[in-house]
Design a protein around this motif. Structure first.
Motif, PDB file in Angstrom:
ATOM      1  N   GLN A 120      -2.114  -3.613  -0.334  1.00  0.00           N
ATOM      2  CA  GLN A 120      -2.104  -2.631  -1.418  1.00  0.00           C
ATOM      3  C   GLN A 120      -3.517  -2.165  -1.748  1.00  0.00           C
ATOM      4  O   GLN A 120      -3.744  -0.975  -2.001  1.00  0.00           O
ATOM      5  CB  GLN A 120      -1.412  -3.224  -2.649  1.00  0.00           C
ATOM      6  N   TYR A 121      -4.460  -3.099  -1.727  1.00  0.00           N
ATOM      7  CA  TYR A 121      -5.865  -2.737  -1.938  1.00  0.00           C
ATOM      8  C   TYR A 121      -6.303  -1.725  -0.876  1.00  0.00           C
ATOM      9  O   TYR A 121      -6.942  -0.713  -1.198  1.00  0.00           O
ATOM     10  CB  TYR A 121      -6.746  -3.991  -1.893  1.00  0.00           C
ATOM     11  N   GLU A 122      -5.983  -1.988   0.384  1.00  0.00           N
ATOM     12  CA  GLU A 122      -6.373  -1.077   1.470  1.00  0.00           C
ATOM     13  C   GLU A 122      -5.759   0.307   1.275  1.00  0.00           C
ATOM     14  O   GLU A 122      -6.408   1.316   1.553  1.00  0.00           O
ATOM     15  CB  GLU A 122      -5.974  -1.653   2.826  1.00  0.00           C
ATOM     16  N   ILE A 123      -4.529   0.368   0.802  1.00  0.00           N
ATOM     17  CA  ILE A 123      -3.893   1.659   0.523  1.00  0.00           C
ATOM     18  C   ILE A 123      -4.663   2.393  -0.571  1.00  0.00           C
ATOM     19  O   ILE A 123      -4.957   3.589  -0.441  1.00  0.00           O
ATOM     20  CB  ILE A 123      -2.412   1.461   0.137  1.00  0.00           C
ATOM     21  N   LEU A 124      -5.009   1.690  -1.638  1.00  0.00           N
ATOM     22  CA  LEU A 124      -5.767   2.313  -2.729  1.00  0.00           C
ATOM     23  C   LEU A 124      -7.122   2.822  -2.236  1.00  0.00           C
ATOM     24  O   LEU A 124      -7.560   3.911  -2.616  1.00  0.00           O
ATOM     25  CB  LEU A 124      -5.939   1.332  -3.892  1.00  0.00           C
ATOM     26  N   VAL A 125      -7.779   2.051  -1.366  1.00  0.00           N
ATOM     27  CA  VAL A 125      -9.062   2.473  -0.803  1.00  0.00           C
ATOM     28  C   VAL A 125      -8.901   3.754   0.002  1.00  0.00           C
ATOM     29  O   VAL A 125      -9.680   4.708  -0.149  1.00  0.00           O
ATOM     30  CB  VAL A 125      -9.686   1.359   0.074  1.00  0.00           C
ATOM     31  N   SER A 163       2.771   9.311   6.342  1.00  0.00           N
ATOM     32  CA  SER A 163       2.602   9.025   7.769  1.00  0.00           C
ATOM     33  C   SER A 163       1.130   8.817   8.118  1.00  0.00           C
ATOM     34  O   SER A 163       0.790   7.923   8.901  1.00  0.00           O
ATOM     35  CB  SER A 163       3.202  10.140   8.624  1.00  0.00           C
ATOM     36  N   ASP A 164       0.241   9.616   7.528  1.00  0.00           N
ATOM     37  CA  ASP A 164      -1.194   9.457   7.778  1.00  0.00           C
ATOM     38  C   ASP A 164      -1.705   8.153   7.168  1.00  0.00           C
ATOM     39  O   ASP A 164      -2.564   7.485   7.737  1.00  0.00           O
ATOM     40  CB  ASP A 164      -1.975  10.638   7.210  1.00  0.00           C
ATOM     41  N   LEU A 165      -1.163   7.802   6.017  1.00  0.00           N
ATOM     42  CA  LEU A 165      -1.543   6.553   5.363  1.00  0.00           C
ATOM     43  C   LEU A 165      -1.150   5.354   6.226  1.00  0.00           C
ATOM     44  O   LEU A 165      -1.946   4.437   6.426  1.00  0.00           O
ATOM     45  CB  LEU A 165      -0.874   6.480   3.992  1.00  0.00           C
ATOM     46  N   ALA A 166       0.062   5.386   6.768  1.00  0.00           N
ATOM     47  CA  ALA A 166       0.529   4.298   7.641  1.00  0.00           C
ATOM     48  C   ALA A 166      -0.384   4.172   8.858  1.00  0.00           C
ATOM     49  O   ALA A 166      -0.763   3.072   9.246  1.00  0.00           O
ATOM     50  CB  ALA A 166       1.964   4.541   8.072  1.00  0.00           C
ATOM     51  N   GLU A 167      -0.739   5.293   9.435  1.00  0.00           N
ATOM     52  CA  GLU A 167      -1.618   5.271  10.609  1.00  0.00           C
ATOM     53  C   GLU A 167      -3.002   4.741  10.255  1.00  0.00           C
ATOM     54  O   GLU A 167      -3.598   3.974  11.007  1.00  0.00           O
ATOM     55  CB  GLU A 167      -1.735   6.684  11.189  1.00  0.00           C
ATOM     56  N   SER A 168      -3.506   5.093   9.081  1.00  0.00           N
ATOM     57  CA  SER A 168      -4.862   4.688   8.706  1.00  0.00           C
ATOM     58  C   SER A 168      -4.979   3.191   8.436  1.00  0.00           C
ATOM     59  O   SER A 168      -6.045   2.614   8.623  1.00  0.00           O
ATOM     60  CB  SER A 168      -5.357   5.474   7.496  1.00  0.00           C
TER      61      SER A 168
END
Length: 172
Positions: free
Chosen positions: A47-52, A65-70
């Motif tokens: 979750q931290y990585e998503i927020l970053v 989809s871009d978030l999942a890839e990142s």
């Protein structure tokens, strides 16, 4: 012949020991970071990585989809995490204007605040558990190794190869 040659069904004992140790260390590091973030900030490392990623993106928003890839994970895993973050009020979602199938995820003010408070925790852990244990020369060598692995993964992403035909489900 490289350590990862397909000629042998099993890894040589010394190479297997390195691989096992690598997995053990990375899992333990992830566990420590995850546990500390949950205890002190109520979020997981993922979750931290998503927020970053959202904070670093244009307008603090990304397509799912871009978030999942990142963050290199399955879309379903990101959907699960976004549901949790949304329940906490840290992100919001809305359909893409041009594409009703696409979903945009936005970092909320509460999400930006949580990230700002959690960042020192991560930086402290990176220093305590990772950087303080190695010297500058070791860090440079590790950087070279990581670059080599990253380049190798990039090549395999561009030109995927399947497992050898003779390898069964037990091959590692």
């Amino acid at each position: 012949m490289s350590a990862g040659d397909y000629e042998s069904r099993w890894l040589a004992p010394d190479v297997n020991a390195v691989w096992t140790r690598f997995l053990h260390v990375t899992h333990r590091l992830e566990h420590h970071i995850d546990r500390r973030l949950q205890e002190q900030h109520g979020i997981t490392h993922t979750q931290y990585e998503i927020l970053v990623r959202l904070a670093d993106s244009d307008e603090r928003a990304m397509r799912m989809s871009d978030l999942a890839e990142s963050i290199v994970t399955a879309k379903s895993a990101v959907t699960y995490q976004i549901n949790k973050l949304s329940e906490m009020g840290l992100v919001s979602r809305k359909k893409c204007g041009r594409d009703n199938r696409g979903i945009w995820v936005h970092l909320t003010e509460d999400g930006a605040e949580r990230l700002e408070h959690a960042a020192p925790c991560i930086l402290s852990l990176v220093r305590e558990l990772f950087l303080d244990a190695i010297n500058c020369d070791q860090a440079a060598e590790l950087d070279k190794l990581l670059g080599t692995w990253s380049d190798n993964l990039d090549e395999h992403d561009r030109n995927p190869i399947g497992p050898p035909e003779h390898a069964g489900p037990q091959a590692a």
